[in-house]
Design a protein around this motif. Structure first.
Motif, short mmCIF file in Angstrom:
data_model
loop_
_atom_site.label_atom_id
_atom_site.label_comp_id
_atom_site.label_asym_id
_atom_site.label_seq_id
_atom_site.Cartn_x
_atom_site.Cartn_y
_atom_site.Cartn_z
N PHE A 4 -30.20 2.35 40.09
CA PHE A 4 -28.90 2.37 40.88
C PHE A 4 -29.38 1.66 42.42
CE2 PHE A 4 -26.73 4.40 44.42
CZ PHE A 4 -25.47 3.97 43.94
N PHE A 5 -30.54 2.44 42.94
CA PHE A 5 -30.67 1.79 44.35
C PHE A 5 -31.14 0.43 44.49
CE2 PHE A 5 -32.34 6.52 44.96
CZ PHE A 5 -30.87 7.01 45.53
N VAL B 298 -28.45 5.97 34.45
CA VAL B 298 -29.79 5.91 34.48
C VAL B 298 -29.95 7.52 33.65
CG1 VAL B 298 -31.77 6.80 35.69
CG2 VAL B 298 -30.48 4.96 36.51
N THR B 299 -28.84 8.53 33.93
CA THR B 299 -28.99 9.57 33.21
C THR B 299 -28.88 9.33 31.81
OG1 THR B 299 -28.66 11.05 35.11
CG2 THR B 299 -28.12 12.00 33.02
N ILE C 43 -27.91 -3.24 33.92
CA ILE C 43 -28.98 -2.75 32.91
C ILE C 43 -28.40 -2.19 31.85
CG2 ILE C 43 -29.43 -0.44 33.47
CD1 ILE C 43 -32.19 -0.69 33.14
N GLY C 44 -27.24 -1.45 31.83
CA GLY C 44 -26.60 -0.92 30.59
C GLY C 44 -26.16 -1.75 29.74
N GLU C 45 -25.95 -3.07 30.01
CA GLU C 45 -25.32 -3.81 29.23
C GLU C 45 -26.30 -4.34 28.30
OE1 GLU C 45 -22.85 -8.31 29.44
OE2 GLU C 45 -23.38 -7.25 31.21
N HIS C 46 -27.77 -4.36 28.68
CA HIS C 46 -28.57 -4.50 27.95
C HIS C 46 -29.57 -3.41 26.89
CE1 HIS C 46 -28.23 -8.48 29.85
NE2 HIS C 46 -28.49 -7.98 30.99
N LEU D 77 -24.34 0.34 26.71
CA LEU D 77 -24.08 1.55 27.37
C LEU D 77 -22.46 1.50 27.92
CD1 LEU D 77 -24.64 4.61 28.36
CD2 LEU D 77 -25.41 3.42 30.46
N SER D 78 -21.60 2.11 27.42
CA SER D 78 -20.24 2.37 27.84
C SER D 78 -20.61 3.09 29.37
CB SER D 78 -19.29 3.13 26.97
OG SER D 78 -18.89 2.66 25.79
#
Length: 333
Positions: free
Chosen positions: A83-84, A253-254, A283-286, A291-292
């Motif tokens: 996130f940061f 991240v969680t 990062i969620g897309e990968h 990740l929804s």
């Protein structure tokens, strides 16, 4: 070769005003691409470099923005957190568009004066605080005597400091509603339970379940740091007689830590448990499955933070504003 002693002589040779020449050479302000390229070519040909230090001395500007990340809530968390990483990268891009550099600092507050050394240093023209952490009262106090400051975070009615952030209650509500729409009936929230941002996300999810007449929300308290969050979730889920069929995570991240824990417990995502995060990080897309998430539009947020701070540096009064989040549906739900 023609010798150029100062900006005025260079501007005359370029056939533009000194202000236009300055904006083109420093990358600050608005200049057409054609003019910027022409001036850059001429500057290279003449070997001319503007005296930035002298300009800053005249204008009493450092052309640097301080970005402070207070971690009073979680000393384990680092700036390498996705996130940061994402947010500060977007901020650096936005600052550069206006000719500003960025001074980044991770802060572990030990008293209420942690911001003073940046304010009094003379090294920055203004400050962006990324996250209110557990320092809301400090930020409120500082904002009453230091105006060129904007905060990424939640908004509480009556607050004095200027904040930009997503509508966290709405985001939490959207996340829970999405799981309900996907057929989930035993829904949990995983993440920190307090704070201006996470507490509001949790409250939004609670309200959504209440409105839908669903089973009350199960709360899984976790740390922020990924490995610690994984350990927290794995332990709590492992002790449950019945694992939830849907989990709202307080952050992307969680959510990634939640999926890892579920796999270790023999649970398939999304077949056995559906998981949705919060942030909209690239990062969620990968991930596998992708990740929804609740997208809080971080790039747009960085632009708003920058524009709002520059207005405050110029002496304008600005109001807090909230960005409307929306659901990104991917494979994890």
């Amino acid at each position: 070769m023609v010798s150029v002693k100062n900006l005025k002589e260079f501007a005359e040779l370029a056939g533009v005003s000194t202000a236009t020449a300055s904006r083109a050479l420093t990358g600050s302000g608005r200049v057409s691409d054609e003019t910027r390229k022409r001036i850059a070519v001429l500057a290279e040909k003449l070997g001319y470099q503007p005296n930035i230090a002298a300009r800053n001395l005249r204008t009493q500007r450092t052309m640097t923005i301080g970005v402070l990340v207070p971690l009073g809530h979680e000393a384990l968390q680092h700036l390498s957190d996705p996130f940061f990483n994402t947010m500060t990268g977007f901020l650096a891009d936005a600052f550069a568009e206006y000719g500003y550099d960025m001074l980044l600092s991770r802060v572990l507050p030990r008293n209420d004066r942690w911001m003073d050394r940046f304010i009094g240093s003379g090294r920055v023209d203004g400050i962006v605080v990324v996250g209110q952490s557990d320092q809301f009262h400090v930020i409120e106090t500082i904002s009453r005597r230091y105006e060129p400051m904007v905060v990424w975070g939640g908004y509480s009615p009556g607050q004095h400091h200027c904040s930009i952030g997503s509508d966290n209650r709405l985001g939490g509500r959207l996340a829970a509603m999405h799981l309900i729409d996907r057929g989930c009936r035993r829904i949990a929230y995983a993440g920190p339970l307090e704070g201006s941002e996470f507490g509001e996300r949790l409250d939004g999810a609670r309200r959504a379940l209440l409105e839908a007449g669903a089973t009350p929300l199960v709360e899984l308290r976790t740390h922020f740091e990924p490995d610690a969050a994984y350990a927290d979730v794995r332990e709590q889920l492992g002790n449950m007689a019945q694992i939830p069929d849907g989990i709202v995570a307080g952050s992307d991240v969680t959510a990634i830590s939640v999926i890892r824990a579920l796999r270790d417990l023999g649970q398939r995502v999304p077949d056995d448990v559906r998981v949705i995060g919060y942030d909209g990080l690239p990062i969620g897309e990968h991930m596998s499955p992708p990740l929804s998430t609740i997208d809080q539009q971080l790039r747009h947020g960085a632009q708003l933070l920058t524009q709002t701070l520059l207005r405050r540096i110029a002496g304008e009064a600005t109001r807090s504003s909230q960005i409307e989040p929306h659901v990104i549906v991917r494979g994890s739900t």
